[in-house]
Design a protein around this motif. Structure first.
Motif, PDB file in Angstrom:
ATOM      1  N   VAL A 158       0.845  -1.202   0.000  1.00 27.27           N
ATOM      2  CA  VAL A 158       0.000   0.000   0.000  1.00 27.27           C
ATOM      3  C   VAL A 158       0.880   1.252   0.000  1.00 27.27           C
ATOM      4  CG1 VAL A 158      -1.669   1.329   1.356  1.00 27.27           C
ATOM      5  CG2 VAL A 158      -1.979  -1.145   1.064  1.00 27.27           C
ATOM      6  N   ARG A 159       1.905   1.257   0.841  1.00 23.87           N
ATOM      7  CA  ARG A 159       2.794   2.420   0.905  1.00 23.87           C
ATOM      8  C   ARG A 159       3.485   2.651  -0.447  1.00 23.87           C
ATOM      9  NH1 ARG A 159       4.640   5.603   4.670  1.00 23.87           N
ATOM     10  NH2 ARG A 159       3.565   4.330   6.231  1.00 23.87           N
ATOM     11  N   THR A 160       3.967   1.575  -1.056  1.00 31.85           N
ATOM     12  CA  THR A 160       4.710   1.696  -2.308  1.00 31.85           C
ATOM     13  C   THR A 160       3.811   2.075  -3.474  1.00 31.85           C
ATOM     14  OG1 THR A 160       6.317   0.044  -1.546  1.00 31.85           O
ATOM     15  CG2 THR A 160       6.218   0.470  -3.914  1.00 31.85           C
ATOM     16  N   GLN A 161       2.703   1.356  -3.635  1.00 33.13           N
ATOM     17  CA  GLN A 161       1.827   1.606  -4.781  1.00 33.13           C
ATOM     18  C   GLN A 161       1.196   2.995  -4.727  1.00 33.13           C
ATOM     19  OE1 GLN A 161       1.556  -0.376  -7.481  1.00 33.13           O
ATOM     20  NE2 GLN A 161       3.128  -1.616  -6.475  1.00 33.13           N
ATOM     21  N   LEU A 162       0.827   3.452  -3.539  1.00 29.78           N
ATOM     22  CA  LEU A 162       0.183   4.767  -3.408  1.00 29.78           C
ATOM     23  C   LEU A 162       1.197   5.871  -3.140  1.00 29.78           C
ATOM     24  CD1 LEU A 162      -3.038   3.844  -1.386  1.00 29.78           C
ATOM     25  CD2 LEU A 162      -2.662   3.832  -3.859  1.00 29.78           C
ATOM     26  N   GLN A 163       2.470   5.513  -3.046  1.00 25.58           N
ATOM     27  CA  GLN A 163       3.546   6.486  -2.808  1.00 25.58           C
ATOM     28  C   GLN A 163       3.228   7.377  -1.604  1.00 25.58           C
ATOM     29  OE1 GLN A 163       3.616   7.816  -7.166  1.00 25.58           O
ATOM     30  NE2 GLN A 163       5.807   7.522  -6.782  1.00 25.58           N
ATOM     31  N   LEU A 164       2.890   6.736  -0.496  1.00 26.74           N
ATOM     32  CA  LEU A 164       2.444   7.471   0.688  1.00 26.74           C
ATOM     33  C   LEU A 164       3.505   8.416   1.229  1.00 26.74           C
ATOM     34  CD1 LEU A 164       0.418   4.820   2.722  1.00 26.74           C
ATOM     35  CD2 LEU A 164      -0.366   6.413   0.954  1.00 26.74           C
TER      36      LEU A 164
END
Length: 317
Positions: A158-164
């Motif tokens: 989630v952090r990587t795909q959404l570039q949080l």
């Protein structure tokens, strides 16, 4: 530009101090919105087909478990899980689940444990794609699929795909799978009546139905970023996330987000069981998030957040 607004009720952090808009809380089902957005990002990058059958995408042991419970994983699709139209029984809504986890507060649950409870306690609620049935179990399956596609833990994916890390989220992390940011204050104490639910092992709600810890400031900001289309490369992706299905009950839920139509205006919203809620008003670009330290205050909190986003208060509140 969206205008985020964060609210908190009277509450306590783990150090006993009063909650503020930067105090991290377990956001429970508010997590689903960002899990769904992660799938849409994978769809945008052509790494997943929303209308693909889930059987080949799941961990084989979980697929076998579902089939033993009567679920036709060759017919259930990713889109149906995201829109809660797969007919999945919801283990978390079964009254036995809360009693079970409260009786074993330190137990480390697995994804397979929770899917097994859904199969043991319930059965398919409808044929795939025919009716809305809210289900944490369905989002646990989505979490499994994300991990298998990306080769990462769900929190990392989630952090990587959404570039949080681009969005200055100072109080956001996935429990167990990530360390809290150095900028985060102590996590809040959250209660169900007199029981301190924040002492439960995070695995009771970790694998896609929940799992994120966020402050209300971060929740409002990230919701605004989502609806501004900044999480995706193409405007088409957000439109796909707001797809309305043909199934019964589709008017109230899209992919990872509830929707209310009030006087001709749409308001997107989601809540979390422990006492969080966020609303977004497309007409004004306002995102409002709120949290309380006790689950029994959630109904009143929703009313306050609705007023803040521009919805007239119900006369009985």
């Amino acid at each position: 530009m969206a205008q985020p607004l964060a609210l908190v009720g009277q509450g306590r952090s783990s150090t006993g101090s009063t909650l503020d808009v930067d105090t991290p809380v377990r956001i429970a089902s508010n997590t689903k919105t960002f899990v769904a957005a992660t799938v849409l990002k994978l769809w945008e990058d052509k790494r997943i087909d929303l209308d693909a059958a889930i059987g080949p995408l799941l961990t084989p042991a979980i697929d076998k478990l579902l089939q033993s419970g009567g679920y036709d994983t060759a017919r259930i699709t990713v889109r149906q899980l995201l829109s809660h139209s797969a007919g999945m029984y919801d283990h978390a809504a079964d009254e036995r689940y809360l009693a079970l986890v409260l009786s074993q507060p330190e137990r480390r649950w697995t994804r397979e444990d929770q899917v097994r409870l859904a199969v043991l306690w319930g059965h398919p609620l409808s044929s795939p794609g025919t009716a809305f049935h809210y289900s944490d179990t369905g989002y646990i399956l989505i979490g499994d699929i994300i991990e298998r596609i990306t080769g990462q833990s769900l929190g990392k994916a989630v952090r990587t795909q959404l570039q949080l890390d681009r969005y200055n989220l100072r109080s956001t992390w996935w429990e167990i799978m990530e360390e809290p940011p150095s900028t985060a204050a102590p996590r809040a104490r959250q209660f169900v009546d007199e029981f301190e639910a924040s002492k439960l092992d995070a695995s009771v709600d970790l694998y896609g139905g929940g799992g994120l810890v966020m402050s209300t400031r971060d929740l409002a900001n990230l919701t605004a970023v989502l609806f501004e289309g900044k999480l995706f490369k193409q405007a088409e992706t957000l439109r796909e996330m707001l797809w309305r299905g043909p199934h019964k009950g589709a008017e109230n839920y899209r992919l990872g987000m509830f929707v209310k139509n009030i006087k001709g205006q749409d308001y997107y919203q989601h809540g979390g069981f422990w006492g969080t809620v966020v609303y977004y008003a497309p007409a004004t670009g306002i995102a409002v998030a709120g949290a309380s330290d006790n689950q029994d205050a959630l109904r009143r909190l929703i009313a306050i957040v609705e007023q803040a986003v521009g919805i007239e208060a119900s006369p009985d509140l």
